[in-house]
Design a protein around this motif. Structure first.
Motif, PDB file in Angstrom:
ATOM      1  N   UNK A   1     -37.252 -10.893  -2.575  1.00 56.49           N
ATOM      2  CA  UNK A   1     -37.537 -12.187  -1.923  1.00 56.49           C
ATOM      3  C   UNK A   1     -36.838 -12.312  -0.571  1.00 56.49           C
ATOM      4  N   UNK A   2     -36.095 -11.275  -0.163  1.00 55.50           N
ATOM      5  CA  UNK A   2     -35.459 -11.275   1.148  1.00 55.50           C
ATOM      6  C   UNK A   2     -34.218 -12.139   1.269  1.00 55.50           C
ATOM      7  N   UNK A   3     -33.545 -12.401   0.158  1.00 52.98           N
ATOM      8  CA  UNK A   3     -32.361 -13.252   0.208  1.00 52.98           C
ATOM      9  C   UNK A   3     -31.167 -12.497   0.787  1.00 52.98           C
ATOM     10  N   UNK A   4     -30.395 -13.181   1.625  1.00 53.35           N
ATOM     11  CA  UNK A   4     -29.186 -12.622   2.206  1.00 53.35           C
ATOM     12  C   UNK A   4     -27.980 -13.125   1.412  1.00 53.35           C
ATOM     13  N   UNK A   5     -27.017 -12.239   1.204  1.00 54.57           N
ATOM     14  CA  UNK A   5     -25.812 -12.598   0.456  1.00 54.57           C
ATOM     15  C   UNK A   5     -24.659 -12.844   1.423  1.00 54.57           C
ATOM     16  N   UNK A   6     -23.979 -13.973   1.247  1.00 53.83           N
ATOM     17  CA  UNK A   6     -22.733 -14.243   1.950  1.00 53.83           C
ATOM     18  C   UNK A   6     -21.599 -13.847   1.008  1.00 53.83           C
ATOM     19  N   UNK A   7     -20.820 -12.865   1.417  1.00 51.47           N
ATOM     20  CA  UNK A   7     -19.718 -12.369   0.600  1.00 51.47           C
ATOM     21  C   UNK A   7     -18.442 -13.101   0.998  1.00 51.47           C
ATOM     22  N   UNK A   8     -17.898 -13.900   0.087  1.00 48.44           N
ATOM     23  CA  UNK A   8     -16.718 -14.704   0.399  1.00 48.44           C
ATOM     24  C   UNK A   8     -15.412 -13.938   0.230  1.00 48.44           C
TER      25      UNK A   8
END
Length: 289
Positions: A162-169
């Motif tokens: 689905x093309x989701x981007x992950x923000x890695x905290x």
């Protein structure tokens, strides 16, 4: 060539500010290392500034509360800067959308609920199931004691499709909680990228957390900074990329690689290990002291 130190005091007079890692350097996740606390207190007593720089995925006030609970004295540091601070700014600026699937535990809820004054007027962030998400925030596994990145393969494949981007905290891969090694959000993000997904990082070794620290400490361009950490691909790589010297704490994550005496790393093993990874810390020390 990396110089092995017996104490921070050997070189402390040459530096104005210290960027010090927490896990594996100042504490083990359960209790502080007394010698490390004393070293930071001594550095401050001679006029130096200490920034505790951590890849914890929570805003700094939660990190401070944890340090207080563990008994780390306030006179050992000047300020705390966390990956959570920098990543939270990016989230409220819309880096991965507004409807987000959160991978993490309840202890990280403050990342979403404790909104700084700068973002009070920002559009709302909503945590939603994966099926409804526009993006992902990873602060750590749902169950850090039992899960591995492989447990997320099916859900990650759906998100990637689905093309989701992950923000890695938290860019750390693993940390040691006492005697137990646990996976961090960085391991999830690395696995996500290995499957073809995209991840964004804001903690060490990436520039935003260093920029934030310098700004908050009021450091000028000529300030002599020194980084301390046990993460070869976070603390040490970050320092190299920032053009500052570093102390590699060998008795942390990679302690088994440098001989049986954790306080005194074997010089030959250290040289070969660093060379194989193309890392060049100015100094090394068994434990911060």
């Amino acid at each position: 060539m990396t110089r092995i130190l017996q104490s921070l005091a050997e070189i402390s007079a040459s530096y104005d500010a210290l960027f010090c890692d927490l896990w594996g350097c100042l504490h083990n996740g359960k209790q502080p290392y007394p010698a490390a606390v004393a070293a930071l207190q001594a550095f401050r007593a001679q006029g130096g500034k200490v920034c505790l720089m951590t890849n914890a995925p929570r805003p700094k006030q939660y990190v401070v509360a944890q340090l207080d609970r563990m008994g780390v004295p306030r006179d050992a540091w000047d300020l705390v800067v966390s990956s959570g601070d920098a990543a939270q700014d990016a989230m409220f600026e819309g880096a991965v959308g507004r409807k987000l699937w959160h991978i993490g535990q309840a202890k990280d809820d403050g990342f979403f609920t404790d909104i700084t004054q700068a973002h009070v007027g920002s559009p709302a962030i909503m945590r939603v199931p994966l099926a409804e998400a526009e993006g992902i925030v990873a602060s750590g596994p749902f169950d850090e004691e039992t899960e591995t990145p492989e447990d997320y393969r099916d859900r990650f494949q759906d998100a990637i499709d689905r093309g989701l981007v992950m923000l890695c905290a938290n860019p750390d891969l693993v940390v040691d909680m006492g005697e137990t090694r646990i996976y961090c959000a960085g391991a999830l993000a690395e696995f996500y990228e290995s499957m073809g997904g995209k991840a964004l990082y804001y903690g060490k070794p990436h520039a935003p957390i260093y920029d934030r620290a310098r700004q908050l400490m009021g450091l000028g361009p000529d300030a002599r900074c020194l980084a301390v950490g046990d993460g070869i691909d976070t603390d040490i790589l970050g320092a190299m990329q920032q053009g500052i010297n570093s102390i590699f704490v060998t008795g942390g994550l990679a302690a088994d690689a440098f001989g049986s005496d954790v306080e005194n790393p074997d010089a030959d093993k250290l040289r070969d290990w660093l060379g194989a990874r193309d890392r060049t810390p100015a100094y090394a020390i068994g434990r911060l002291r």
